[in-house]
Design an enzyme around this catalytic site. Sequence first.
Site, PDB file in Angstrom:
ATOM      1  N   SER A   1      41.705  37.935  43.575  1.00 24.48           N
ATOM      2  CA  SER A   1      42.540  39.096  43.509  1.00 24.48           C
ATOM      3  C   SER A   1      41.559  40.227  43.693  1.00 24.48           C
ATOM      4  O   SER A   1      41.987  41.234  44.205  1.00 24.48           O
ATOM      5  CB  SER A   1      43.199  39.415  42.150  1.00 24.48           C
ATOM      6  OG  SER A   1      42.388  39.145  41.245  1.00 24.48           O
ATOM      7  N   GLU A   2      40.252  40.165  43.350  1.00 26.31           N
ATOM      8  CA  GLU A   2      39.286  41.329  43.493  1.00 26.31           C
ATOM      9  C   GLU A   2      37.800  40.787  43.884  1.00 26.31           C
ATOM     10  O   GLU A   2      37.538  39.926  43.001  1.00 26.31           O
ATOM     11  CB  GLU A   2      39.361  42.048  42.544  1.00 26.31           C
ATOM     12  CG  GLU A   2      39.777  43.664  42.582  1.00 26.31           C
ATOM     13  CD  GLU A   2      40.947  44.001  42.978  1.00 26.31           C
ATOM     14  OE1 GLU A   2      41.105  44.867  44.035  1.00 26.31           O
ATOM     15  OE2 GLU A   2      41.971  43.514  42.400  1.00 26.31           O
ATOM     16  N   THR A   3      37.286  41.419  44.652  1.00 29.05           N
ATOM     17  CA  THR A   3      36.041  41.135  45.080  1.00 29.05           C
ATOM     18  C   THR A   3      35.273  42.588  44.728  1.00 29.05           C
ATOM     19  O   THR A   3      35.744  43.732  45.214  1.00 29.05           O
ATOM     20  CB  THR A   3      35.341  40.874  46.395  1.00 29.05           C
ATOM     21  OG1 THR A   3      36.184  39.341  46.445  1.00 29.05           O
ATOM     22  CG2 THR A   3      34.062  40.454  46.550  1.00 29.05           C
TER      23      THR A   3
END
Length: 269
Positions: free
Chosen positions: A44-46
Amino acid sequence: MIEIHVIDAFADKPFRGNPAAVCLLERFPSDQWLQQVAMEMNLSETAFLSPQEDGSFRLRWFTPTVEVDLCGHATLASAHYLWETGRVDRKQALTFHTLSGQLTASASEDGWIRLDFPVEQITETEAPDRLADALGGAVPRFVGTNQLDLLVELDLEEAVRELKPNFAIMAELGVRGVLVTARSQDERYDFASRCFFPALGIDEDPVTGSAHCALAPYWRDKLGKDQMTALQSSARTGVLRLTLAGDRLHIRGQAVTVLKGSLLHLPAQ
């Protein structure tokens, strides 16, 4: 090679909470390369960090499809990464420069990490057409907005847990995300939530720190409490300790590193 870690945020054990990839760079390469890495990680996030001369860090967050303005769990993961790898002494607070302004993180002796985030007030609004369809037929008792997301309160926590959204319809509501919440029936928690962002390529986010910038003031007004414990009731679940202080929200959580690796394909110079 460039080091990259995967860290479960808002979790006290592996494979819980919300996983984020964290990558430390001497300087930011092209946005295209950053987006490609985030797409490859498919989380969902980097989070991408770059050190500044004064000891602070620039911090940017990418979903597999877009860059976002604010992300709580990837900020928590970034702080955990910097302290765990010894790049910053754990006794030293961290300052991040982001698209949402300056954010800070500090570590406590019990292993929890405290983030300092802005509060986002919720105002009541008309329910968008097809909201009930997007919620799989669930009937809201309240619908509000912070101009980016919809906050939907349901009557029972059980209804939040059992919600079966129609993500195709939800992605067309014209909002970034939908935060569905109810008062908790478990005495350990004040409220529960689930958070959906199909318009960003994330059907359900396992634990969403930034969503609590809106959820916390909403429940403060209903419960009359400045300090609360929240449960995000995704399949992975996560626990957040929340303290409201004026126009700021202190979000406390834990984190666990689950993977350490290297990127072999470097950005063009």
